[in-house]
Write a protein that holds these residues in place. Sequence first.
Motif, PDB file in Angstrom:
ATOM      1  N   GLY A 178       0.802  -1.221   0.000  1.00 31.37           N
ATOM      2  CA  GLY A 178       0.000   0.000   0.000  1.00 31.37           C
ATOM      3  C   GLY A 178       0.832   1.267   0.000  1.00 31.37           C
ATOM      4  O   GLY A 178       0.402   2.303  -0.506  1.00 31.37           O
ATOM      5  N   VAL A 179       2.040   1.186   0.549  1.00 31.87           N
ATOM      6  CA  VAL A 179       2.925   2.347   0.591  1.00 31.87           C
ATOM      7  C   VAL A 179       3.656   2.469  -0.739  1.00 31.87           C
ATOM      8  O   VAL A 179       4.313   1.527  -1.196  1.00 31.87           O
ATOM      9  CB  VAL A 179       3.948   2.215   1.733  1.00 31.87           C
ATOM     10  CG1 VAL A 179       4.913   3.394   1.725  1.00 31.87           C
ATOM     11  CG2 VAL A 179       3.232   2.139   3.078  1.00 31.87           C
ATOM     12  N   ASP A 180       3.525   3.614  -1.378  1.00 32.91           N
ATOM     13  CA  ASP A 180       4.174   3.852  -2.666  1.00 32.91           C
ATOM     14  C   ASP A 180       5.632   4.234  -2.428  1.00 32.91           C
ATOM     15  O   ASP A 180       5.927   5.317  -1.934  1.00 32.91           O
ATOM     16  CB  ASP A 180       3.449   4.970  -3.418  1.00 32.91           C
ATOM     17  CG  ASP A 180       4.031   5.214  -4.809  1.00 32.91           C
ATOM     18  OD1 ASP A 180       4.932   4.450  -5.218  1.00 32.91           O
ATOM     19  OD2 ASP A 180       3.592   6.177  -5.478  1.00 32.91           O
ATOM     20  N   THR A 181       6.548   3.347  -2.778  1.00 34.29           N
ATOM     21  CA  THR A 181       7.974   3.627  -2.611  1.00 34.29           C
ATOM     22  C   THR A 181       8.688   3.797  -3.944  1.00 34.29           C
ATOM     23  O   THR A 181       9.920   3.831  -3.991  1.00 34.29           O
ATOM     24  CB  THR A 181       8.651   2.490  -1.823  1.00 34.29           C
ATOM     25  OG1 THR A 181       8.461   1.242  -2.510  1.00 34.29           O
ATOM     26  CG2 THR A 181       8.063   2.393  -0.415  1.00 34.29           C
ATOM     27  N   GLY A 182       7.932   3.903  -5.025  1.00 35.68           N
ATOM     28  CA  GLY A 182       8.537   4.093  -6.331  1.00 35.68           C
ATOM     29  C   GLY A 182       9.415   2.920  -6.718  1.00 35.68           C
ATOM     30  O   GLY A 182       9.023   1.762  -6.592  1.00 35.68           O
ATOM     31  N   ASP A 183      10.636   3.218  -7.168  1.00 28.66           N
ATOM     32  CA  ASP A 183      11.558   2.164  -7.598  1.00 28.66           C
ATOM     33  C   ASP A 183      12.407   1.634  -6.449  1.00 28.66           C
ATOM     34  O   ASP A 183      13.199   0.708  -6.645  1.00 28.66           O
ATOM     35  CB  ASP A 183      12.489   2.700  -8.691  1.00 28.66           C
ATOM     36  CG  ASP A 183      11.725   3.042  -9.968  1.00 28.66           C
ATOM     37  OD1 ASP A 183      10.692   2.397 -10.214  1.00 28.66           O
ATOM     38  OD2 ASP A 183      12.167   3.942 -10.696  1.00 28.66           O
ATOM     39  N   ARG A 184      12.244   2.202  -5.261  1.00 30.52           N
ATOM     40  CA  ARG A 184      13.033   1.736  -4.124  1.00 30.52           C
ATOM     41  C   ARG A 184      12.590   0.351  -3.685  1.00 30.52           C
ATOM     42  O   ARG A 184      11.423   0.018  -3.767  1.00 30.52           O
ATOM     43  CB  ARG A 184      12.891   2.710  -2.947  1.00 30.52           C
ATOM     44  CG  ARG A 184      13.701   3.977  -3.102  1.00 30.52           C
ATOM     45  CD  ARG A 184      13.676   4.770  -1.817  1.00 30.52           C
ATOM     46  NE  ARG A 184      12.419   5.481  -1.631  1.00 30.52           N
ATOM     47  CZ  ARG A 184      11.581   5.272  -0.632  1.00 30.52           C
ATOM     48  NH1 ARG A 184      11.824   4.336   0.268  1.00 30.52           N
ATOM     49  NH2 ARG A 184      10.478   5.973  -0.521  1.00 30.52           N
ATOM     50  N   GLY A 185      13.510  -0.417  -3.150  1.00 31.17           N
ATOM     51  CA  GLY A 185      13.194  -1.762  -2.695  1.00 31.17           C
ATOM     52  C   GLY A 185      12.871  -1.829  -1.222  1.00 31.17           C
ATOM     53  O   GLY A 185      12.883  -2.913  -0.641  1.00 31.17           O
ATOM     54  N   TYR A 186      12.590  -0.707  -0.596  1.00 33.15           N
ATOM     55  CA  TYR A 186      12.316  -0.688   0.834  1.00 33.15           C
ATOM     56  C   TYR A 186      11.370   0.450   1.173  1.00 33.15           C
ATOM     57  O   TYR A 186      11.177   1.391   0.390  1.00 33.15           O
ATOM     58  CB  TYR A 186      13.621  -0.520   1.642  1.00 33.15           C
ATOM     59  CG  TYR A 186      14.274   0.826   1.398  1.00 33.15           C
ATOM     60  CD1 TYR A 186      13.925   1.947   2.150  1.00 33.15           C
ATOM     61  CD2 TYR A 186      15.241   0.984   0.402  1.00 33.15           C
ATOM     62  CE1 TYR A 186      14.496   3.177   1.911  1.00 33.15           C
ATOM     63  CE2 TYR A 186      15.813   2.209   0.157  1.00 33.15           C
ATOM     64  CZ  TYR A 186      15.447   3.311   0.915  1.00 33.15           C
ATOM     65  OH  TYR A 186      16.014   4.531   0.662  1.00 33.15           O
ATOM     66  N   MET A 187      10.769   0.366   2.349  1.00 37.82           N
ATOM     67  CA  MET A 187      10.025   1.498   2.922  1.00 37.82           C
ATOM     68  C   MET A 187      10.560   1.735   4.322  1.00 37.82           C
ATOM     69  O   MET A 187      11.064   0.811   4.977  1.00 37.82           O
ATOM     70  CB  MET A 187       8.516   1.204   2.974  1.00 37.82           C
ATOM     71  CG  MET A 187       8.078   0.288   4.112  1.00 37.82           C
ATOM     72  SD  MET A 187       6.293  -0.019   4.161  1.00 37.82           S
ATOM     73  CE  MET A 187       6.156  -1.281   2.876  1.00 37.82           C
ATOM     74  N   THR A 188      10.471   2.973   4.773  1.00 37.10           N
ATOM     75  CA  THR A 188      10.884   3.279   6.134  1.00 37.10           C
ATOM     76  C   THR A 188       9.687   3.140   7.074  1.00 37.10           C
ATOM     77  O   THR A 188       8.529   3.187   6.647  1.00 37.10           O
ATOM     78  CB  THR A 188      11.428   4.707   6.245  1.00 37.10           C
ATOM     79  OG1 THR A 188      10.354   5.643   6.059  1.00 37.10           O
ATOM     80  CG2 THR A 188      12.513   4.954   5.196  1.00 37.10           C
TER      81      THR A 188
END
Length: 255
Positions: A178-188
């Motif tokens: 649900g969290v949009d992190t774009g092209d990153r492979g992680y969320m904070t």
Amino acid sequence: PDAGGMGDLKSARQDAELVRETLRAKGFTIVGELYDKDVTMVKLRKQLGAAKKLLKDKRNARFVFFLASHGFLDEDEDGWICCHGCDREDLEGTCVRMQTLKNFARGLDCGHQLYLLDCCHAGSLLMGARGAPTKFELAQMSKPAVYGMTAVTRDEEALEAGGHGLFTKTLVEGLLGGVDTGDRGYMTSLELFSYVQRGVFAEADRRGKAQTPKCEPLHQMHKKKSCDGQVLFFRDAGGAAGAGVHAVRAAAEKA
């Protein structure tokens, strides 16, 4: 329940099982859990002690603790975790102070810790303070982070929706994409919290209720280091191990 007890929650076990499977999907391994009648004050304290022993010297591990239970605020405005057999006339003998989690967090060797509490009055826990890894990831992982994320503020009650706590349902949605992190492979953890806070507030408001999740540091220092990092959740999990408890569950990644 007896005169000093609390009624059964409808969704606590389902919430714990949902979070367990979500954390497993993220690469965490559950190393301990308690449910229903097993979540006594004594067994909960023993479970915390066992987790601390298991994770000794694992300073680079990530540790996630999940709680779904009743919470109680006493006349001194201290928060309590209501264990099985809770007696509000004998809190010291049947329940666990939320402050116990802060003390546990201080003693745990893991540098990154996140405490997820889906229970009423959980806000009393908080301080009221504020592929190859990228440079940002390395910076965040090199600094301690000990956060508490609660379903409600000190004075609110946690809502249930669709067989789960509203906080837990939204939290899992965030963890599962649900969290949009774009092209990153992680969320904070703070990106996750922003998603949870907005989602829970909006759904509660739609129901004519008020529920405002909170996220704050439990400690400003951990093992003599400033808590300036963040807990990271990676899209592709690998090599993990964890810890947990029922109405309480925890997960930890191996160092």
